[in-house]
Scaffold this motif. Structure first.
Motif, PDB file in Angstrom:
ATOM      1  N   SER A 114     -89.560 -42.466  21.820  1.00  0.00           N
ATOM      2  CA  SER A 114     -90.818 -42.909  21.216  1.00  0.00           C
ATOM      3  C   SER A 114     -90.698 -44.241  20.487  1.00  0.00           C
ATOM      4  N   SER A 167     -90.166 -46.540  24.383  1.00  0.00           N
ATOM      5  CA  SER A 167     -91.514 -46.554  24.941  1.00  0.00           C
ATOM      6  C   SER A 167     -91.568 -47.351  26.233  1.00  0.00           C
ATOM      7  N   ASP A 215     -98.347 -37.069  24.065  1.00  0.00           N
ATOM      8  CA  ASP A 215     -98.223 -37.763  25.342  1.00  0.00           C
ATOM      9  C   ASP A 215     -97.770 -36.740  26.371  1.00  0.00           C
ATOM     10  N   ARG A 265     -97.418 -37.014  29.501  1.00  0.00           N
ATOM     11  CA  ARG A 265     -96.810 -37.546  30.724  1.00  0.00           C
ATOM     12  C   ARG A 265     -95.389 -37.034  30.927  1.00  0.00           C
ATOM     13  N   ASP A 282     -98.473 -45.934  20.174  1.00  0.00           N
ATOM     14  CA  ASP A 282     -99.122 -44.635  19.995  1.00  0.00           C
ATOM     15  C   ASP A 282     -98.193 -43.563  19.434  1.00  0.00           C
ATOM     16  N   THR A 283     -97.011 -43.951  18.957  1.00  0.00           N
ATOM     17  CA  THR A 283     -96.069 -42.972  18.444  1.00  0.00           C
ATOM     18  C   THR A 283     -95.881 -43.160  16.945  1.00  0.00           C
TER      19      THR A 283
END
Length: 346
Positions: free
Chosen positions: A9, A14, A37, A39, A318-319
């Motif tokens: 992360s 990332s 996340d 994914r 986004d982490t």
């Protein structure tokens, strides 16, 4: 392939996640604070804690490769914690990979592992890795490499040795860990002068280019060390990018100012980073070019320009590690948790 990634992360993590997902790999992210996340599969593991070794072993079980990126830069006043995460964490990752039967480990080392440069000529991967003793970061990178030395006959090990790694979405993290909390990001362009000694020379590379090299190493199961850099920036170039006029000060003066302000908790970057800026060698990347067919897509100057623009706009990811940095939030954290350079967990 199934690939487990520690520090998935973070700044480099990332970019590695994005690249390996593009290549169609199945990923397991090993982090302390899993993001939202879907994914990939996330496992919550604190690598600084020996008691979490069983969970780490479960996380890497069945992996074709482990990419070990997790590292700590703060709290700079808690060297024991940074050692437990960086050195102890590396020892635990290697042990877990061996016990789980993982055949390949990619370890994120650093230019910081290299001994001080003798001149400004780029060094190859056979340059001594005794580090810069006055830098905790450098000492810990060296210690992690010595751990790897002991297991190369039992595991395929890749050592990536990049220069300073940057990208836009890491800007808020850099602000939070490297800039005093009351200073807004846009202030990086306010300084009319920049006091830097002539000896400064900083190799840089973009996170996406590091991710590309890691993906290539995983696909090839490449062993050994690889330098990664897009060139080096001297003191004048750094000042130009920041829009400041450089004032040449003797290195001891700059070092003393950095050390005093760090000890007084006026800023959170320990003076060992100044020593690295003086002593880190430029990197010869011909081995990565030859064996991985790797080439950086961005120059060192372009990397710094992107980072500085990201700092000005407080760009973020986004982490939790890359979350947006705001002055009010940092003040709140100061009041409830203390300075970032001294927190048990940054």
């Amino acid at each position: 392939m199934r690939i487990a990634i520690t520090g998935a992360s973070g700044n480099v993590g990332s970019a590695v996640v994005d690249r390996l997902l593009e290549d169609g790999h199945e990923l397991v992210g090993i982090v302390r604070r899993p993001p939202e996340d879907d994914r990939l599969e996330w496992r919550r593991v604190d690598l600084s804690e020996p008691a979490q070794l069983p969970e780490l072993e479960r996380a890497v079980q069945g992996a074709d490769a482990v990419v070990h990126l997790a590292w700590g830069f703060q709290p700079s006043h808690r060297i024991g914690y940074l050692a437990a995460l960086g050195v102890g964490g590396t020892r635990r990752v290697v042990g877990a990979a061996l016990r789980a039967g993982v055949p390949h480990l990619v370890h994120q080392s650093s230019v910081g592992a290299y001994s001080p440069r003798a001149d400004r000529q780029p060094v190859t991967e056979d340059h001594p890795t005794e580090g810069v003793p006055s830098s905790p970061y450098s000492r810990h990178k060296v210690a992690a490499e010595r751990i790897l030395d002991r297991f190369e006959d039992r595991l395929t090990i890749t050592r990536m040795r990049p220069g300073i790694i940057g990208q836009r979405r890491a800007a808020s993290g850099l602000l939070r860990y490297g800039v005093p909390l009351l200073v807004p990001g846009r202030a990086v362009r306010w300084a009319p002068v920049l006091p830097l000694p002539d000896v400064v020379q900083v190799p840089m590379v973009h996170a996406a280019d590091v991710a590309d090299a890691i993906a290539r190493a995983v696909d090839r199961r490449a062993a050994g060390a690889f330098n990664l850099a897009a060139g080096s920036l001297d003191a004048d170039e750094i000042a130009e990018v920041l829009g400041a006029r450089r004032v040449s000060l003797p290195f001891p003066v700059v070092r003393a100012a950095a050390a005093a302000s760090w000890r007084l908790r006026l800023q959170q970057v320990d003076p060992g980073w100044v020593d690295l800026a003086r002593n880190a060698p430029p990197l010869d990347v011909s081995r990565a070019t030859r064996e991985l067919e790797w080439a950086p897509r961005r120059t060192a100057r372009q990397v710094l320009e992107e980072v500085v623009d990201g700092l000005v706009h407080a760009d973020s990811g986004d982490t939790a590690v890359l979350r947006r940095r705001t002055v009010p939030r940092e003040v709140g954290n100061l009041l409830t948790r203390g300075p970032v350079s001294g927190r048990t967990r940054p």
